[in-house]
Design a protein around this motif. Structure first.
Motif, PDB file in Angstrom:
ATOM      1  N   UNK A  80       0.860  -1.130  -0.060  1.00 62.82           N
ATOM      2  CA  UNK A  80       0.149  -0.148  -0.099  1.00 62.82           C
ATOM      3  C   UNK A  80       0.830   1.312   0.003  1.00 62.82           C
ATOM      4  N   UNK A  81       2.056   1.163   0.279  1.00 69.73           N
ATOM      5  CA  UNK A  81       2.895   2.475   0.463  1.00 69.73           C
ATOM      6  C   UNK A  81       4.325   2.401  -0.497  1.00 69.73           C
ATOM      7  N   UNK A  82       5.157   1.278  -0.291  1.00 69.23           N
ATOM      8  CA  UNK A  82       6.421   1.690  -0.894  1.00 69.23           C
ATOM      9  C   UNK A  82       6.758   0.312  -1.865  1.00 69.23           C
ATOM     10  N   UNK A  83       5.921  -0.362  -2.345  1.00 69.44           N
ATOM     11  CA  UNK A  83       6.179  -1.455  -3.423  1.00 69.44           C
ATOM     12  C   UNK A  83       5.359  -1.619  -4.406  1.00 69.44           C
ATOM     13  N   UNK A  84       5.564  -2.564  -5.360  1.00 68.68           N
ATOM     14  CA  UNK A  84       4.818  -2.996  -6.386  1.00 68.68           C
ATOM     15  C   UNK A  84       4.283  -4.280  -6.325  1.00 68.68           C
ATOM     16  N   UNK A  85       3.280  -4.717  -6.526  1.00 70.01           N
ATOM     17  CA  UNK A  85       2.676  -5.937  -6.172  1.00 70.01           C
ATOM     18  C   UNK A  85       1.743  -6.455  -7.414  1.00 70.01           C
ATOM     19  N   UNK A  86       1.693  -7.884  -7.336  1.00 68.53           N
ATOM     20  CA  UNK A  86       0.816  -8.466  -8.454  1.00 68.53           C
ATOM     21  C   UNK A  86       0.793  -9.909  -8.279  1.00 68.53           C
ATOM     22  N   UNK A  87       0.318 -10.503  -9.299  1.00 69.02           N
ATOM     23  CA  UNK A  87       0.133 -11.948  -9.208  1.00 69.02           C
ATOM     24  C   UNK A  87       1.279 -12.571 -10.032  1.00 69.02           C
ATOM     25  N   UNK A 305      -9.993  -8.995 -14.993  1.00 72.68           N
ATOM     26  CA  UNK A 305     -11.686  -9.372 -14.857  1.00 72.68           C
ATOM     27  C   UNK A 305     -11.978 -10.503 -13.916  1.00 72.68           C
ATOM     28  N   UNK A 306     -10.871 -11.078 -13.027  1.00 69.79           N
ATOM     29  CA  UNK A 306     -11.064 -12.198 -12.413  1.00 69.79           C
ATOM     30  C   UNK A 306     -11.893 -11.827 -10.852  1.00 69.79           C
ATOM     31  N   UNK A 307     -11.961 -10.499 -10.723  1.00 68.26           N
ATOM     32  CA  UNK A 307     -12.706 -10.216  -9.414  1.00 68.26           C
ATOM     33  C   UNK A 307     -11.829 -10.117  -7.992  1.00 68.26           C
ATOM     34  N   UNK A 308     -10.355 -10.617  -8.427  1.00 70.68           N
ATOM     35  CA  UNK A 308      -9.610 -10.630  -7.031  1.00 70.68           C
ATOM     36  C   UNK A 308      -9.290  -9.404  -6.488  1.00 70.68           C
ATOM     37  N   UNK A 309      -9.362  -8.462  -7.322  1.00 71.92           N
ATOM     38  CA  UNK A 309      -8.975  -6.958  -6.695  1.00 71.92           C
ATOM     39  C   UNK A 309     -10.082  -6.696  -5.603  1.00 71.92           C
ATOM     40  N   UNK A 310     -11.477  -6.683  -6.098  1.00 72.81           N
ATOM     41  CA  UNK A 310     -12.461  -6.546  -5.007  1.00 72.81           C
ATOM     42  C   UNK A 310     -12.267  -7.604  -3.700  1.00 72.81           C
ATOM     43  N   UNK A 311     -11.898  -8.846  -4.127  1.00 75.87           N
ATOM     44  CA  UNK A 311     -11.821  -9.656  -2.975  1.00 75.87           C
ATOM     45  C   UNK A 311     -10.806  -9.399  -1.842  1.00 75.87           C
ATOM     46  N   UNK A 312      -9.658  -8.823  -2.304  1.00 74.02           N
ATOM     47  CA  UNK A 312      -8.513  -8.585  -1.672  1.00 74.02           C
ATOM     48  C   UNK A 312      -8.593  -6.976  -1.361  1.00 74.02           C
ATOM     49  N   UNK A 314      -7.824  -4.435  -3.020  1.00 76.63           N
ATOM     50  CA  UNK A 314      -6.945  -3.684  -3.679  1.00 76.63           C
ATOM     51  C   UNK A 314      -7.146  -3.270  -4.858  1.00 76.63           C
ATOM     52  N   UNK A 315      -8.315  -2.838  -5.116  1.00 80.30           N
ATOM     53  CA  UNK A 315      -8.595  -2.305  -6.538  1.00 80.30           C
ATOM     54  C   UNK A 315      -8.018  -0.896  -6.494  1.00 80.30           C
ATOM     55  N   UNK A 316      -7.702  -0.112  -5.545  1.00 81.82           N
ATOM     56  CA  UNK A 316      -6.957   1.437  -5.687  1.00 81.82           C
ATOM     57  C   UNK A 316      -5.432   1.112  -5.746  1.00 81.82           C
ATOM     58  N   UNK A 317      -5.034  -0.019  -5.420  1.00 79.03           N
ATOM     59  CA  UNK A 317      -3.473   0.091  -5.917  1.00 79.03           C
ATOM     60  C   UNK A 317      -3.048  -0.812  -7.098  1.00 79.03           C
ATOM     61  N   UNK A 318      -2.301  -0.133  -8.023  1.00 79.86           N
ATOM     62  CA  UNK A 318      -1.952  -0.823  -9.405  1.00 79.86           C
ATOM     63  C   UNK A 318      -1.248  -2.153  -9.077  1.00 79.86           C
ATOM     64  N   UNK A 319      -1.971  -3.048  -9.753  1.00 77.54           N
ATOM     65  CA  UNK A 319      -1.711  -4.300  -9.836  1.00 77.54           C
ATOM     66  C   UNK A 319      -0.982  -4.673 -11.137  1.00 77.54           C
ATOM     67  N   UNK A 320       0.213  -5.549 -10.747  1.00 78.97           N
ATOM     68  CA  UNK A 320       1.204  -5.675 -12.248  1.00 78.97           C
ATOM     69  C   UNK A 320       1.303  -7.269 -12.182  1.00 78.97           C
ATOM     70  N   UNK A 321       0.726  -8.050 -13.015  1.00 78.05           N
ATOM     71  CA  UNK A 321       0.895  -9.414 -13.134  1.00 78.05           C
ATOM     72  C   UNK A 321       2.052  -9.814 -13.929  1.00 78.05           C
TER      73      UNK A 321
END
Length: 933
Positions: A80-87, A305-312, A314-321
């Motif tokens: 949420x603050x200082x890294x990049x995340x994804x799957x 479109x997998x719905x995980x962002x809402x489940x987790x 984390x829809x407000x933080x950029x996800x990079x798979x």
């Protein structure tokens, strides 16, 4: 051809067909001879810390608790603050070794390499560890040696705990991760006083690797939803926080350390992995530190479109798979080392916090590194292919390669970095496609050769059946349509032409086998073409309509079996259909009780393919119930047969001992499960009982009488005892139900034989396996024997897939072997699980041997029909492999082809073993002679 010669030749042919699938689809993709490529600009980080939480699912890390907090608060704060995340998306097989190879070497290991070794490199490959200045690794003895062996120079140091620590029955598997964190702390503590070690640590291009196995071990032992698994995630999270604080303190917070936290694979809800379920293929990826972008907040919907962002949440933080192989490229870029030579990963630019020039130069280096592999692959194929037959990959001819490279350099020089990056990504895409193109260049050619041999072999077996086991009108004048000498010369010419062609192309030795095998096979077919003429001339006297109906039914039946490999429920459909056989054939009129037993047995067995796969819903109480059912059915049979086939005293004593043994084995899993739940470990007595039962399971039946039902009962009790020890739930009921149906099948086949008017029918209770066969009573094949052979193949497939899909690695539950061992050992555990699969197979094989004896038919006759049916199934799967486009579908079809071929080879070998198993007797003592006065 004599039976022994036919057996040896058939076995050799099927071994070749079996091996061919690996040569065609699973050859190593690795090439050598490339030049290491390093980005020209200074890297943002001097060192990298790689933390791998083995067996960690993405949702287990990212999902919040019900109160809105995270079970991994430190990593959540980084996201949420200082890294990049994804799957990170892994590939099948989702196992520890392939996952780590993809992470650290950047390529997806081929199946053949996995089969060659578990702990060490079976093939040489480059990795980020090898390219680093120094690498220090802590963790599992199963993983670290893979990368240390073969590493160039003396720059990689590994610290592993003893293999015995990987115990699924341990009080707390998280201590494996605690050990790693403690060792790292001791390492940095010693570095403060060891000047040589400190100097090495202060240099650039270093990697520290922490392999955390506790999560995976707890997942196997307690399931991913258990308190132990989830608490282990929290322990790892606090350990990551402690490690970062320790490392930053040691390096005086110089801001030159990059961190990557990820997993090698996920895990199913029932605690296994290996297949392609999202819970296995979706793993977390969190990167932070030097050179990594900080959290990027977004307001627009993200392209997932997998719905995980809402489940987790984390829809407000950029996800990079990313693909798992891309992580190696990311790590290499961050610390400025050459990309691993065999890496096919694409640098994920959204993780980098650097200038556009750095990104463009890094992407250019990435493209050149992959293009180098393409060039080597193209050169190798060009050198081993005749010039007029060579077809280059059109998207990357030599001129197009030069054009791509020149344009990319010009764009970078003109500071058009975005255009240069886009061009390099296009080059990488073409190069990866080209690698696949040249890697599969010979696939169609080899596939055609194997299919030609396969069709020829199947045709030959059909002709042998018609010639030796069918009543055809013989016409001696027409037996030899083609003179033997002319045919031999023709085949010799074809052999010479193929050999010269392969020599010119410098083909591997296996290519000669696949391409030359069809020649002798088709020579044998053409020699027997007179049999086909006899069949045509005998056609008017044959019941053609009945023959046609039989073949249509068998064709539909084979298709049903093929579909059942993909959908187990089709076995239920098949069993439900088979249940009506006595009523349709008219046997119910003369054998009402046996017909009803057959009907009920089929329906009971049909319930198993509808049940969850083994291990998903463990229930030890059902194992105990299965033991009681086994004892009840055995006691009922012995009581009912006491007058028809009285037992000798020694046989009675043996059966009593075997039944007591089954009772003990039914209780041992419950006792073991209770001990493990209380975290008291595996009781030694239970372990001794289990291994003793396994060792004696094939010997004890040889001590029993060779009367048909006495020997079958002894085999059933002996194998069921072992099966109970390997069971965790409803699958324990499978052998008793299957054996009941097999018992009914033997009896109802005797009725079917009587209905056909076959003379000389024996009473089953008087048949002895060891009795010499009266050759005068051996009959010719009838159409009904095709049905018998199909029933056998159907029950063999049901025995394989009735309780799970053995084509899928995640169908196996490690808890099945806890009565034998709990310390991780992949080969022993795998062997025990395969023996569990084989036990129902042996029960069906022994039943088929009994039916051959009871129906007065030579074993060769029915065996040849079975061979044809199984070969047609394997050929069907071979064609399916050619049709599928996605690698997952191809892999599934290949695994099914391998299973059918393995089954066929195993059938050929087991046909000899089963005969010994049923007909031989070991006498440890002799009964005293009775003297009458």
């Amino acid at each position: 051809m004599r039976m022994i010669t036919f057996f040896v030749v058939g076995l050799a042919v099927h071994v070749v067909f079996f091996i061919s699938i690996f040569d065609i689809y699973f050859t190593s993709p690795l090439v050598h001879g490339m030049t290491p490529r390093t980005p020209p600009l200074a890297p943002p980080a001097s060192r990298l810390v790689l933390l791998v939480g083995d067996g960690l699912r993405a949702d287990s890390l990212y999902t919040l608790l019900q109160n809105g907090s995270s079970r991994a608060p430190y990593l959540r704060k980084i996201i949420e603050e200082r890294g990049t995340w994804g799957v990170s998306h892994t590939r099948v097989p989702t196992e520890t070794r392939p996952g780590h190879v993809a992470l650290i070497a950047g390529f997806y290991e081929d199946v053949s390499a996995v089969a060659k070794g578990w702990k060490e490199n079976p093939v040489e490959f480059d990795s980020v560890f090898n390219e680093s200045r120094y690498s220090w690794c802590w963790g599992s003895p199963d993983i670290l040696p893979m990368f240390s062996k073969g590493a160039s120079g003396d720059h990689m140091y590994t610290h592993a705990y003893p293999a015995g620590e990987e115990d699924f029955a341990s009080t707390d598997a998280s201590r494996l991760d605690t050990w790693v964190f403690t060792q790292v702390k001791s390492f940095f503590q010693s570095a403060k006083t060891n000047s040589s070690l400190r100097d090495s640590l202060l240099k650039d291009k270093n990697i520290l690797f922490l392999h955390l196995l506790g999560i995976d071990t707890n997942g196997h032992a307690h399931r991913p939803m258990s308190k132990e698994y989830l608490d282990n995630i929290a322990l790892v999270d606090s350990g990551v926080a402690e490690m970062e604080s320790l490392i930053e303190e040691f390096f005086d917070n110089d801001g030159r350390t990059a961190y990557v936290f990820t997993s090698d694979h996920g895990m199913t809800n029932w605690g296994s992995h290996g297949a392609g379920h999202p819970s296995e293929t979706l793993t977390p990826l969190v990167a932070w530190g030097a050179g990594v972008n900080s959290a990027h907040r977004v307001t627009e919907p993200q392209p997932y479109k997998d719905g995980y962002l809402q489940d987790w949440n984390l829809e407000h933080i950029r996800r990079v798979d990313v693909n798992q192989g891309d992580i190696a490229a990311l790590m290499a870029s961050l610390i400025g080392i050459p990309f691993p030579l065999n890496s096919v990963g694409v640098l994920p630019l959204l993780y980098l916090n650097n200038s556009d020039q750095f990104k463009a130069e890094s992407m250019y280096t990435n493209a050149i590194q992959i293009l180098e592999q393409f060039k080597v692959k193209m050169t190798q194929k060009k050198e081993t292919t005749l010039s007029f037959l060579f077809t280059p990959y059109q998207q990357l001819t030599e001129s197009k390669q030069a054009e791509f490279i020149n344009r990319a350099r010009i764009l970078i020089q003109l500071e058009k970095y975005e255009d240069a990056i886009s061009l390099c990504q296009s080059l990488i895409s073409h190069a990866l496609e080209g690698l696949v193109y040249y890697h599969t260049y010979d696939r169609f050619f080899l596939g055609c050769s194997v299919v030609l041999g396969f069709v020829g072999w199947t045709s030959y077996v059909v002709l042998v059946i018609l010639k030796t086991h069918a009543s055809l009108d013989r016409h001696p004048s027409l037996l030899k349509q083609i003179p033997d000498r002319t045919l031999a010369r023709l085949c010799m010419c074809v052999t010479v032409l193929i050999t010269v062609f392969l020599l010119i192309q410098r083909s591997p030795v296996t290519y000669y086998i696949y391409c030359l095998l069809p020649v002798p096979v088709w020579y044998s077919v053409l020699k027997e073409c007179g049999t086909l003429t006899d069949l045509i001339r005998s056609a008017p006297s044959l019941p053609l309509w009945k023959c046609f109906c039989y073949f249509v039914l068998v064709a539909f039946g084979i298709e049903l079996l093929v579909v059942s490999f993909f959908h187990r429920a089709m076995l239920t459909v098949g069993l439900a259909t088979l249940s009506f056989w006595p009523f349709v054939s008219g046997l119910s009129g003369t054998a009402k009780f046996r017909s009803l037993s057959w009907f009920l047995g089929c329906l009971c067995l049909a319930a198993f393919p509808l049940m969850p796969v083994v291990g998903r819903e463990p229930n030890i109480h059902l194992v105990t119930c299965a033991g009681l059912l086994t004892l009840f059915t055995s006691a009922c049979y012995l009581w009912s047969s006491r007058h028809r086939t009285p037992l000798h005293l020694s046989d009675r004593q043996q059966f009593v001992m075997q039944m007591l043994h089954v009772a003990v084995c039914a209780y041992v899993p419950s006792l073991t499960h209770s001990s493990l739940q209380q975290k008291q470990g595996l009781p030694l007595l239970n372990q001794i009982i289990s291994w003793t039962t396994l060792a004696s399971s094939l010997l004890v039946p040889l001590l029993s009488s060779t009367r048909i039902f006495h020997r079958l009962l002894s085999i059933f009790l002996s194998l069921t005892a072992t099966y109970l020890l390997l069971s965790t739930g409803s699958e324990a009921l499978f052998p008793p139900v299957l054996s009941w149906l097999m018992f009914v099948w033997i009896n109802i086949e005797q009725e079917a034989l009587h209905a056909q008017g076959v003379s000389g029918r024996q009473e089953l209770s008087t048949v002895d396996f060891s009795a010499n066969i009266d050759i005068t009573k051996i009959r010719q094949l009838k159409l009904d024997d095709i049905r018998r052979s199909y029933f056998f193949v159907f029950f063999i497939i049901t025995a394989f897939f009735g309780t799970g899909n053995i084509a899928s690695i995640n169908s196996f539950d490690p808890a099945s072997v806890y009565c034998f061992l709990t310390v991780f050992n992949p080969f022993i555990m795998g062997g025990l699980m395969m023996w569990k699969v084989i036990i129902p197979f042996i029960i069906v094989m022994c039943t088929f041997e009994t039916i051959q004896v009871a129906t007065q038919l030579s074993s060769r006759s029915l065996f040849l029909i079975v061979l044809v049916i199984s070969d047609l199934m394997a050929l069907h799967f071979f064609f399916l492999v050619q049709d599928y486009g996605s690698w997952l579908d191809i892999g599934t079809s290949i695994s099914h082809y391998v299973i059918v071929m393995s089954m066929t080879i195993f059938l050929m070998l087991l046909s000899v073993v089963t005969h010994t198993f049923t007909s031989k007797r070991v006498i440890l003592w002799r009964r005293p002679k009775m003297h009458f006065t």
